[in-house]
Write an enzyme that holds these catalytic residues in place. Structure first.
Site, mmCIF file in Angstrom:
data_model
loop_
_atom_site.group_PDB
_atom_site.id
_atom_site.type_symbol
_atom_site.label_atom_id
_atom_site.label_comp_id
_atom_site.label_asym_id
_atom_site.label_seq_id
_atom_site.Cartn_x
_atom_site.Cartn_y
_atom_site.Cartn_z
ATOM 1 N N HIS A 167 0.848 -1.194 0.000
ATOM 2 C CA HIS A 167 0.000 0.000 0.000
ATOM 3 C C HIS A 167 0.883 1.243 0.000
ATOM 4 O O HIS A 167 1.888 1.303 0.712
ATOM 5 C CB HIS A 167 -0.920 0.002 1.222
ATOM 6 C CG HIS A 167 -2.049 -0.980 1.094
ATOM 7 N ND1 HIS A 167 -2.075 -1.962 0.138
ATOM 8 C CD2 HIS A 167 -3.183 -1.130 1.807
ATOM 9 C CE1 HIS A 167 -3.187 -2.663 0.269
ATOM 10 N NE2 HIS A 167 -3.875 -2.189 1.278
ATOM 11 N N LYS A 603 -13.154 6.038 6.800
ATOM 12 C CA LYS A 603 -13.502 7.044 5.796
ATOM 13 C C LYS A 603 -15.009 7.133 5.612
ATOM 14 O O LYS A 603 -15.563 8.202 5.360
ATOM 15 C CB LYS A 603 -12.832 6.679 4.468
ATOM 16 C CG LYS A 603 -13.134 7.599 3.299
ATOM 17 C CD LYS A 603 -12.207 7.272 2.142
ATOM 18 C CE LYS A 603 -12.686 7.951 0.870
ATOM 19 N NZ LYS A 603 -13.751 7.193 0.197
#
Length: 963
Positions: A167, A603
Site C-alpha cells: 500500500h 472514511k
C-alpha cells in the site's frame, strides 16, 4: 583531512554526548548545518535558522505574529530557494527519525539486560506499563495456574501471520533508507565503542559524507516503482530483520519455559508465519497480472533457497566433527550411504569430507537444494518431481539434530546455527512468504456474467436478484461440466482473471504453503463468494462430486464499509447456511478466514463509529462461527495511522472481544509501518515479541476460562465484547452509551464530509492532487479514472495522507467532540464514561489513540491551509473542525482526569514539542507552494510540482506517517 577538523569545529560537543538521544540529535544538527553551509552557502543556512527560530518563538512565546513573519519571509523566496529549504528540513527529519529508532532499540536492550542481570525476576510495580515480553507472558500463565502442558497447548493454538502489503504509504526511496541505515550504523559505533581521537574523526567524517549525500539525493522518485520494485523492497525486510528475528522469538520462548517450568521441549510449535500481498494484490492495480504474480512467486523461491544455501555453507564450516572423535549414529551413517547411491557430488569434496560425516551430509543437502534452485521457473508441478521438497529438507536437518544430540552435542542444536535453521525452514518453507490474491467483487461479477452469457446459460446475470443468482450459481457448481470449451475467445479482463486462478492452482500443486487466501474486496452478498467458486471451477482448481468438494482455495470475504460491518454477521450466517458453500468449507476442515477493513470504514463513518462497528463485528463473527462449529481466523486490515486502524498491535489484540481470542490472527503491515517495525532486527524483535506476548496471554485466558467453566456454552459466549467480570446491567449500560456516542459521532462526521461544499474545499486546501501523482507506489490512488475521483472512490490512504499533511488529522479523532460534549453534560453519563475508561481496555485504547492524534493536531497551522480556500468556504469548515476539537479535548481530559492530552506519555509529548517548530516551517513552505500553484497555470504550475512533491515527502518524514 586535517587532524581534528571535525571535533575541533563542533563547538560544545563532546564524545560522551553520543551516548544520549539529545546529544546525537545535536551532533547531527551541527553536521547538517555545516554540510548545508558547504553545499548550499551561508544564505541558505541563515534562512534555515531564521525560519526555525521564528516558528519556535511563536510557540514558546505564544506569539502567532512571529509565524506570520516567517510566512512573509517565505513568500519572498523564489522556488529554488524554497527547494533548498525543503531539502534541508527533510534531511533533518530523516536523520532524527533514524536516531529515535536507535534510541528505542537502546532502551529496549538496556531494559532486557537489566532484567537478565537481576538475581530474581523483576516484579512489575503497581501502575507500571507492562513490559510485554515473552518471559512475562510465560510467567503470567504460570501465575494463573497453567501447567507446562497447558502452556504448550496455548502455544499449539497460536497462528500469528503478519502480512506485508505494498500500500502506498512509504514515501522514502530506498536510496534514502540506505543512507539512514548507514548513518545509524556509524552513530552506533560512535556510541558503543571506545574510540581513539583519530577513529572518532574518521567516523564523524563518514557521517558528514552521508549527510552530504543525503542532501544531494533526490527525495522523490522520478518514476513510479514497478510491482517488481515493490516486491524487492518488501523482501529486503524479510531476508534481513525478519529472517534474523524469527529464531530469536523461539529462543526467548525456550528460555522462558526453562526459567519458569524447569523444562523446555527441543521443538516448539510454529507460531509465526508471514504472508504478502506484494505482487499478488490486484484490486485496483492493473499492473498486477498473473505473469507478475508468477514472477513474484518464483523470485521468492529463489531468494529463500539461496538463503538456505548460505546458512548451510556456514553450518558446514561450523560442524567439523570428526567421525574418529565423535562416531556418527547409525541413522546418519545409513543416510550417507543412501545419499552416495542416489546423488553425485564433487568427488574431491567427497574425499575431503570422508571422515567428517556432518559436513558430508550437509554437502549432499546443498547439492539437492542447488538442483531444486536450478529447476525454479523451468519445471512445473509438484516439488516431488525434483525429488526434494521442504519436508525432505526438514527430515535431513532433523537427522543432523538427532545425531548431534545422540553424540552429546545437544547445545549445538538448541543454541547454534542448526537450531536457527530448523526454525527458519519450518517458518519460511520453500516459499518464503505465502502470497494472498485479492480482487474486487465487481470484477468477479463481470467475469461470471461473461461466462454465463457465452455458455448460453444466462444472458444478463448481473441484472438478477440475489435469490436468482444463488439458485443459478448453486446449479452450475453442482454441474461437473465446464461452462466454456477450451480456446473460447474471452474479453481480456476475464481471461486474465481465469489465468490468475489457474496460477493459484499451479502454485498450490507445486507448494501448498505458497498460497495464502483469495480475498474478495467489497463482499456484499453470498453470491460474491459463490462467483469465485464458479470461476475456480472453470479454472480447474475447484471440483465437486456428490456433495464432496476437492479444493485448497481459502476464500476470504472482506467487509469494509460501516454497513458491511453491521451486516457481516447476517452475511456470514447466510454463507454458513448455504449448502454449496458448506461443501466447500468441509473441504477446508470447516475453517473460515474473514478480513475486516479498518481504512474504508473510518472514511465511511468516522473514527468512533468505525472502531465500534469493527469491535461489534468481531464479537458477532466469533459467536456465529462458534455456533456453526467453524474455526475462525480474523484478518485485520490495519494501516499505520490511527485513522486507518493503526496504533500498538499488542494493545489492539488485548482489546479484542474475548470470543475471538482463539490463538489465530492476521494483520497487515503497510508502507512506512514495514520500514519502522522491521528496519532493525531489535525493532522487529520488540514488535513481534509484543504480539506473541499479547496472543499468549489472551489465548491463555480464554483457554483457562473455558476449562474452568462448568461447560456452559451460553456463559462462554456471553463473555462478549465487554470487560471480564462486568455484570449484565453494566454491559447493557456500556453498550447503549457506546451506540449513542458512535451514532452522534458519525452524524457529525458525515455532516462535515458530505456537505455539498466540502469536496471543493478539501481539494483546494490539501495537497491531494500532488499526493495522487506522487510516484511512491505502482497502484493508482483511485479505482476510477483520475478525472472522475471524488470522495466516494478516493482510496482511504491518500484521504488520510492529505489530512496529515495539513495537520488537521481529522480521521484520527473528528466527531468525538460532538458526541462526548453532549453526553458528558449529564452527571450519570460522566460517571459511566469514567468507569468505561478505567475498566474496559477497548474503550481506553479508543480514547488514548484519539488523544495522541489530537496532541499531534496543529490547528494554528491548519488555519494557514484553510486560508487557501475560496472566500465563501474559507472559515466554515475550519471553524467546524476547531469546535469539535475543543469540545473533544475538554471531554477527554474530564474523563481521564488528566491535565494534558499526553500526560501519561511524556516521551511522545516531548517528541511532538521538539518537532513542531521544524514541521511548522515545512507546512508554511507547502502552503506557499500551494498558493502559487493555485495562482499559476501551464508550464509555471508544472514547475512547482516537484517542489510540492518534496514538501509532501518532508512533512511525511516530520510527522512519521503518511496514510
Amino acid at each position: 583531512m586535517e587532524n581534528g577538523v571535525f571535533i575541533s569545529t563542533l563547538a560544545g560537543w563532546e564524545p560522551a554526548d553520543a551516548a544520549s538521544l539529545s546529544g546525537q540529535v545535536g551532533l547531527l544538527g551541527r553536521l547538517l548545518g555545516r554540510t548545508i553551509l558547504e553545499l548550499r552557502g551561508e544564505a541558505v543556512l541563515e534562512q534555515v535558522e531564521e525560519l526555525r527560530l521564528l516558528c519556535k518563538r511563536a510557540i514558546v512565546e505564544n506569539r502567532p505574529e512571529l509565524r506570520s513573519q516567517a510566512a512573509n519571509r517565505i513568500a519572498d523566496l523564489d522556488c529554488r530557494e524554497i527547494v533548498h529549504l525543503l531539502h534541508a528540513y527533510t534531511a533533518f527529519f530523516h536523520l532524527v527519525n533514524k536516531v529515535e529508532q536507535m534510541e528505542i532499540t537502546r532502551v529496549y536492550r538496556e531494559a532486557a539486560c537489566a532484567r537478565e542481570g537481576a538475581e530474581a525476576p523483576l516484579q512489575r510495580k503497581e501502575g507500571e506499563v507492562p513490559r510485554e515480553t515473552i518471559d512475562e507472558a510465560v510467567r503470567a500463565l504460570k501465575e494463573r495456574g497453567c501447567s507446562l502442558d497447558q502452556v504448550m497447548e496455548v502455544l499449539g493454538r497460536l497462528d500469528i501471520q503478519p502480512t506485508l502489503t505494498a500500500h502506498p504509504t512509504e514515501a522514502r526511496r530506498r536510496s534514502i533508507l540506505y543512507k539512514q541505515k548507514r548513518v545509524a550504523a556509524l552513530l552506533g559505533r560512535l556510541r558503543r565503542e571506545k574510540t581513539t581521537f583519530e577513529e572518532r574523526e574518521e567516523l564523524l567524517a563518514e557521517i558528514s559524507n552521508q549527510i552530504g549525500l543525503l542532501l544531494a539525493t533526490d527525495d522523490i522518485r522520478q518514476t513510479r516503482p514497478t510491482v517488481d520494485d515493490e516486491v524487492e523492497s518488501g523482501l529486503y525486510f524479510v531476508r534481513n530483520a525478519i529472517w534474523t528475528t524469527v529464531p530469536r522469538i523461539y529462543r526467548d520462548l525456550q528460555a522462558a519455559l526453562w526459567r519458569h517450568y524447569g523444562a523446555s521441549p527441543d521443538t516448539l510449535p510454529v507460531l509465526l508465519r508471514f504472508r504478502s500481498w506484494i505482487g499478488s494484490d490486484r484490486d485496483g492495480n492493473p499492473f498486477v497480472t498473473a505473469e507478475v504474480s508468477r514472477r513474484t512467486y518464483l523470485y521468492q523461491r529463489r531468494v529463500v533457497l539461496r538463503l538456505y544455501l548460505d546458512e548451510l555453507c556456514e553450518l558446514r564450516r561450523e560442524l567439523s566433527l570428526s567421525g574418529r572423535q565423535a562416531p556418527p549414529p547409525e541413522a546418519l551413517r545409513q543416510s550417507l550411504e543412501e545419499d552416495a547411491r542416489t546423488l553425485s557430488i564433487d568427488e574431491q569434496r567427497r574425499r575431503h569430507y570422508q571422515n567428517e560425516p556432518y559436513r558430508l551430509k550437509i554437502t549432499y543437502i546443498m547439492a539437492r537444494l542447488e538442483k531444486v534452485l536450478k529447476q525454479v521457473g523451468v519445471r512445473t508441478g509438484p516439488e516431488a518431481a525434483s525429488g526434494y521438497d521442504c519436508q525432505a529438507l526438514l527430515a535431513d536437518l532433523n537427522l543432523l539434530a538427532a545425531s548431534l544430540r545422540a553424540s552429546g552435542f545437544a547445545r549445538l542444536v538448541r543454541y547454534g546455527r542448526l537450531g536457527r535453521l530448523l526454525v527458519r525452514v519450518r517458518t519460511f518453507g520453500f516459499h518464503l512468504v505465502a502470497l494472498d490474491f485479492r480482487q474486487h467483487s465487481r470484477v468477479h461479477e463481470e467475469a461470471v456474467t461473461v461466462l454465463l452469457r457465452l455458455a448460453g446459460v444466462e444472458q444478463n446475470y448481473s441484472a438478477l436478484a440475489e435469490v436468482d443468482r444463488l439458485a443459478l450459481l448453486q446449479a452450475e457448481l453442482a454441474n461437473p461440466r465446464p461452462l466454456l470449451p477450451r480456446g473460447c475467445d474471452l474479453p481480456p479482463e476475464t481471461r486474465e482473471l481465469l489465468a490468475t486462478l489457474s496460477l493459484v492452482g499451479e502454485m498450490q500443486q507445486s507448494d501448498p504453503a505458497a498460497v495464502g487466501g483469495y480475498i474478495i474486496s467489497m463482499t456484499h452478498a453470498v453470491s460474491d463468494m459463490l462467483e469465485v467458486l464458479l470461476l475456480a471451477k472453470e479454472a480447474g482448481i475447484w471440483h465437486q462430486r456428490d456433495g464432496k468438494v476437492s479444493s485448497s482455495l481459502n476464500l476470504v470475504p472482506l467487509f469494509e464499509t460501516i454497513e458491511d460491518l453491521e451486516l457481516a454477521e447476517e452475511l456470514v450466517a447466510a454463507m454458513l447456511q448455504n449448502p454449496v458453500y458448506r461443501w466447500h468449507l468441509a473441504a477446508r476442515d470447516d475453517f473460515q478466514e474473514v478480513m475486516l477493513g479498518y481504512s474504508d470504514s473510518n472514511k465511511d463513518g468516522g473514527y468512533w463509529m468505525a472502531n465500534w462497528a469493527l469491535h461489534q463485528a468481531q464479537e458477532r463473527l466469533g459467536r456465529i462461527c462458534r455456533q456453526y462449529g467453524i474455526d475462525l481466523r480474523l484478518f485485520h486490515g490495519r494501516g499505520g495511522t490511527v485513522g486507518r486502524g493503526g496504533g500498538r498491535a499488542s494493545q489492539a489484540i488485548a482489546a479484542m472481544p474475548e470470543v475471538v481470542h482463539n490463538g489465530r490472527i492476521r494483520f497487515t503491515e503497510q508502507g512506512e509501518v514495514i520500514s519502522f517495525r522491521y528496519a532493525f532486527a531489535d525493532l522487529a524483535h520488540r514488535h513481534l515479541e509484543q504480539i506473541v506476548n499479547a496472543m499468549m496471554q489472551t489465548t491463555g485466558r480464554a483457554l483457562l476460562g473455558s476449562a474452568g467453566s462448568a461447560g456452559s456454552e451460553a456463559a462462554d459466549l456471553d463473555a462478549g465484547i465487554f470487560p471480564t467480570g462486568s455484570g449484565g446491567a453494566a454491559r447493557g449500560e456500556f453498550a447503549a452509551l457506546m451506540a449513542r456516542i458512535a451514532a452522534r459521532s458519525m452524524e457529525a462526521y458525515r455532516s462535515l464530509v458530505r456537505d455539498p461544499d466540502f469536496w471543493s474545499w478539501y481539494t483546494r486546501i490539501t495537497p491531494i492532487e500532488q499526493i495522487s501523482r506522487l510516484p511512491i507506489a505502482s497502484r493508482p490512488v483511485s479505482r476510477q479514472a483520475a478525472g472522475d475521483v471524488d470522495l466516494d472512490n478516493l482510496r482511504a490512504i491518500p484521504w488520510v495522507f492529505a489530512w496529515i499533511q495539513t495537520r488537521y488529522i481529522v480521521p484520527g479523532w473528528y466527531g468525538i467532540g460532538a458526541a462526548l460534549a453532549e453526553l458528558s453534560g449529564e452527571a450519570a453519563t460522566r460517571e459511566t464514561l469514567g468507569r468505561m475508561y478505567h475498566e474496559w481496555s477497548f474503550f481506553r485504547m479508543l480514547i488514548d489513540n484519539a488523544r495522541r492524534e489530537m496532541a499531534r493536531t496543529r490547528l494554528e497551522i491548519a488555519a494557514e491551509y484553510a486560508a487557501l480556500a475560496e472566500d465563501g468556504e474559507r472559515g466554515k469548515f475550519h471553524e467546524l473542525i476547531s469546535r469539535d476539537f475543543a469540545a473533544g479535548r475538554q471531554a477527554l481530559l474530564q474523563m481521564s482526569g488528566d491535565e494534558d492530552l499526553l500526560s501519561g506519555s511524556p516521551d511522545i509529548q516531548r517528541s511532538i514539542m521538539l518537532r513542531n517548530p521544524y514541521t511548522d516551517v515545512l507546512s508554511l513552505l507547502q502552503v506557499e507552494l500551494l498558493r502559487r500553484c493555485h495562482e499559476s497555470e501551464g508550464e509555471e504550475r508544472e514547475a512547482l510540482r516537484d517542489a510540492l512533491f518534496l514538501s509532501v515527502n518532508g512533512i511525511a518524514a516530520a510527522m512519521q506517517s503518511t496514510g
